[in-house]
Write an enzyme that holds these catalytic residues in place. Structure first.
Site, PDB file in Angstrom:
ATOM      1  N   GLU A  65      47.951 -18.339   2.535  1.00  0.00           N
ATOM      2  CA  GLU A  65      46.612 -18.148   1.969  1.00  0.00           C
ATOM      3  C   GLU A  65      45.823 -17.073   2.725  1.00  0.00           C
ATOM      4  OE1 GLU A  65      47.957 -21.092   2.586  1.00  0.00           O
ATOM      5  OE2 GLU A  65      47.842 -22.298   0.751  1.00  0.00           O
ATOM      6  N   PHE A 127      44.840 -37.362   0.432  1.00  0.00           N
ATOM      7  CA  PHE A 127      45.840 -36.359   0.782  1.00  0.00           C
ATOM      8  C   PHE A 127      45.293 -34.956   0.515  1.00  0.00           C
ATOM      9  CE2 PHE A 127      49.556 -33.710  -0.496  1.00  0.00           C
ATOM     10  CZ  PHE A 127      50.128 -33.630   0.768  1.00  0.00           C
ATOM     11  N   GLN A 128      45.385 -34.105   1.506  1.00  0.00           N
ATOM     12  CA  GLN A 128      44.899 -32.721   1.445  1.00  0.00           C
ATOM     13  C   GLN A 128      43.411 -32.636   1.113  1.00  0.00           C
ATOM     14  OE1 GLN A 128      47.773 -30.426  -0.940  1.00  0.00           O
ATOM     15  NE2 GLN A 128      48.873 -29.977   0.935  1.00  0.00           N
ATOM     16  N   LYS A 177      39.778 -31.822  -8.854  1.00  0.00           N
ATOM     17  CA  LYS A 177      40.900 -31.768  -9.802  1.00  0.00           C
ATOM     18  C   LYS A 177      40.514 -32.343 -11.158  1.00  0.00           C
ATOM     19  CE  LYS A 177      45.900 -32.308  -9.842  1.00  0.00           C
ATOM     20  NZ  LYS A 177      47.077 -32.852  -9.136  1.00  0.00           N
ATOM     21  N   MET A 490      45.295  -3.397  23.491  1.00  0.00           N
ATOM     22  CA  MET A 490      43.887  -3.308  23.863  1.00  0.00           C
ATOM     23  C   MET A 490      43.554  -4.315  24.968  1.00  0.00           C
ATOM     24  SD  MET A 490      41.222  -1.571  23.397  1.00  0.00           S
ATOM     25  CE  MET A 490      40.908  -0.760  21.834  1.00  0.00           C
TER      26      MET A 490
END
Lengths: 575, 167
Positions: A65, A127-128, A177, A490
């Site tokens: 993602e 869940f999630q 959902k 760096m």
């Protein structure tokens, strides 16, 4: 909906549809034809709807993602359009956060859509499930959770309007959902105005006149410009202004490409690793004219010793930027295209010859002490600078440069020749390693007709290396140059200069990058000899399709000039 | 110099806006002295009243950052002398301990407090005023045993006329 807004009449007639279908119809109404994302449980209904709209909306499946959102950022920055991202709930949503924060600080317009667990499960540690609204709040311009399908068109029309208007930025819409499955009567009305939101402050002509008076009276004016010029589509007005009054103009990191690099009034880049002349002369100018920039600490160095002798004029669209870091004597609020259009007729023609000569003289010093050696070394390992120099010679300044974060970023932005606007894509404010590879993919898909060159360090490349898979699958012809010094360069430079060379966890043992690219079906080559550089760049550019060129550069090369932390800009070091 | 500033924030009534507002303070490591939210004189427009101790330079930036939020219409700041403000405090005390002598009458008269409720075992006293005043009464009552004490956030209106018009 609670956010009072003015909407246009419906684009099409009302029709019965699901929430998920409405998301796609809303995209089409907003003229979105390319989105980036990654599916998962809570966003599946939207992915199912996407299946039916493949002809109108192309979805690019990234490998993470974070890759999706950086790709959307690259796409947005290079096209000026809103980037759109889809992700699922929980980890899908949290993986977007770095990109959201990056887009927020660099004012990149994005609409992120995340799936959420069903509304009956909210707050149950399902869940999630994660409260992405709270998590993303400080890093979004606006966010909103949709729990009913009927809220979708109004939430999305506001989302697109907010993301692209005023000082642009990221917006997140979280959709449960059940709202994606729910059937309702859909009609899309574009948002034109929101009661509580003033994207562009009204221009005050008195402020413009005061600014013009000060500019006209200046003996040693200096213009410092940022990405606001690009975001405001004000490149032409900006050029007219500086040409009329012969104003030397220096760019921030994100302002680069707003003005062609070879413009005689372009006096270089500001800041920590910017050019010598504009940094030193910031502390000698009598009027500092800031346009669409925000006086970031990497630009100003020690604020207590920053342009104290100068009167400051600050043009910005965001009132919160005025007096945030540097006190403005005159603030001109508004859209800079409009402000500059009002300003240009009031500004006198001037030559400022003596003052411009001072820039030339200091540029000459930097040329001898730093640039010559960087671009045309004759011994030792290949330098980062000569790679960029070679790319400049062969692309004639027409490529889009996408960079990651670190030494290579500073070298590439210092030396790349830009001919047209929106050609410099980098993570400026947040300094996100791993930004480059996916952003380059997004940029290439946004402007397929242009050459897109990703210049990346060996560290940042491995942060989002999985997006080679997306480049492979989309056949986006991104040219990748890895400037490999086997160090987090760096950080190593700072360790050398400020921590007595204690190289704590910065040396990297790297894999065979060319072999990895080959595994993804991407051709490539690795070089470490100066004599091979020209041909290798030529091969890369003439290759049909994406290509990876790894260049082994000096392990312990440093980037100069440098304004050490806490120092004043005029204390910039050349070595 | 740090001092108390009252922020008045006028906004849409949205889920999570309080989060957005407080995160602007949290980010700058500022503690909230008191906070209150209610619908304003304009229907549908909400007013947050937040008291913070900070410098004027900081509070000026805070107001701009707050006003920058999409749902916020206007944010202003005032010093104590620019506003009329009140807080309300409730005290729960044992009826037995306080009902001796003329203590109740004295505390009501001296403190401009009032009794909201008297039960057989406890009574509830209410006092509105500035923090120092409600604190004074708390200190006075402490020896008799305060069973519960709660003080509200500050509510405040501005003294200058017309300043908040056009929100």
């Amino acid at each position: 909906m609670y956010l009072e807004a003015t909407l246009t009449p419906p684009v099409k007639e009302t029709m019965r549809t699901s929430g998920a279908d409405a998301v796609l119809r809303s995209f089409i109404a907003e003229e979105v034809d390319l989105i980036f994302g990654y599916p998962g449980g809570a966003i599946m209904p939207v992915y199912d709807a996407l299946y039916h709209y493949q002809e109108q909306v192309r979805h690019v499946l990234t490998r993470h993602e974070q890759g999706a959102i950086h790709a959307a950022q690259g796409y947005a920055r290079v096209t000026g359009k809103v980037g759109v991202v889809l992700a699922t709930s929980g980890p899908g949503a949290t993986n977007l956060i770095t990109g959201i924060a990056d887009a927020m600080i660099d004012s990149t317009p994005l609409v992120c859509i995340t799936g959420q667990v069903g509304s009956h499960l909210l707050g149950t540690d399902a869940f999630q499930e994660i409260d992405i609204i709270s998590i993303s709040m400080p890093a979004t311009k606006w966010n909103y959770q949709v729990t009913k399908a009927e809220q979708l068109p109004e939430a999305l029309s506001r989302a697109f309007y907010i993301a692209r208007s005023g000082r642009s930025g990221p917006v997140l819409i979280d959709i449960t959902k059940d709202a994606q499955f729910e059937m309702f009567d859909f009609a899309y009305r574009k948002c034109k105005q929101i009661r509580s939101y003033t994207p562009v402050p009204a221009l005050n002509l008195k402020q413009v006149e005061d600014a013009a008076d000060l500019i006209n009276s200046a003996k040693k004016p200096l213009v410092v410009f940022g990405q606001g010029v690009i975001l405001g589509n004000a490149e032409n007005e900006f050029k007219q202004l500086i040409e009329k009054a012969n104003l030397p103009a220096a760019s921030t990191l994100l302002g680069l490409s707003a003005l062609p690099s070879d413009h005689p009034l372009h006096v270089g880049m500001l800041g920590m690793h910017g050019n010598y002349a504009p940094n030193v002369l910031t502390n000698e100018c009598d009027v500092l004219i800031a346009i669409g920039m925000r006086f970031d600490d990497r630009v100003t160095g020690d604020l207590n010793r920053y342009a104290k002798q100068a009167k400051v004029i600050h043009f910005d669209i965001d009132p919160a930027e005025i007096n945030k870091n540097v006190q403005a004597d005159i603030a001109v609020l508004g859209d800079c295209k409009e402000s500059l259009q009002a300003l240009i007729p009031l500004v006198y023609e001037r030559s400022h010859q003596g003052w411009l000569k001072e820039f030339e003289a200091l540029t000459g010093v930097e040329q001898t002490k730093v640039i010559e050696h960087d671009l045309r070394p004759t011994s030792g390992p290949i330098s980062m600078g000569e790679v960029i120099h070679q790319v400049n010679l062969q692309t004639d300044g027409n490529a889009v440069l996408v960079t990651d974060v670190g030494q290579h970023q500073m070298v590439a932005t210092r030396y790349t020749h830009f001919k047209q606007s929106k050609s410099n894509i980098t993570s400026g404010g947040l300094g996100t390693m791993g930004f480059c590879l996916p952003a380059a993919l997004g940029a290439k898909l946004g402007v397929p007709e242009r050459e897109v060159i990703a210049v990346i360090g060996d560290g940042g490349f491995q942060m989002t290396i999985q997006e080679l898979g997306t480049i492979f699958q989309t056949k986006a012809a991104v040219k990748i140059i890895i400037l490999n010094n086997s160090f987090l360069g760096m950080v190593r430079q700072w360790q050398q200069l400020f921590f007595d060379k204690r190289y704590s966890s910065t040396e990297m043992e790297n894999p065979d990058f060319v072999a990895i690219a080959k595994g993804y079906g991407i051709d490539g080559k690795s070089i470490s000899e100066r004599d091979d550089l020209k041909t290798a760049v030529m091969e890369m550019l003439s290759h049909n399709g994406s290509y990876l060129l790894e260049v082994h550069v000096g392990k312990e090369d440093n980037v100069f000039p440098m304004v050490p932390t806490g120092a004043s800009v005029s204390e910039i070091r050349l070595e | 110099m740090k001092q108390a500033y009252t922020l008045s924030i006028f906004s849409e009534n949205s889920v999570g806006l309080l989060n957005r507002i407080t995160s602007i303070l949290t980010r700058r490591h500022l503690n909230i002295d008191s906070i209150n939210s209610s619908e304003s004189e304009s229907s549908g427009i909400y007013r947050f009243t937040i008291v913070v101790k900070t410098t004027e330079a900081q509070v000026k930036k805070l107001v701009l950052q707050l006003e920058k939020q999409v749902e916020v219409m206007k944010a202003v700041y005032h010093t104590d002398s620019d506003t009329v403000f009140q807080e309300i405090a409730l005290y729960k005390i044992s009826t037995r301990s306080i009902s001796e002598g003329n203590l109740v009458e004295k505390l009501i008269r001296d403190n401009n407090a009032r009794i909201l409720s008297v039960e057989s075992d406890f009574m509830i006293i209410e006092k509105t005023g500035h923090k120092e005043e409600t604190q004074e009464l708390l200190d006075f009552l402490s020896p008799y045993g305060v069973l519960e004490f709660v003080r509200s956030g500050r509510v405040s209106v501005t003294k200058p006329m017309g300043e908040l018009e056009g929100i």
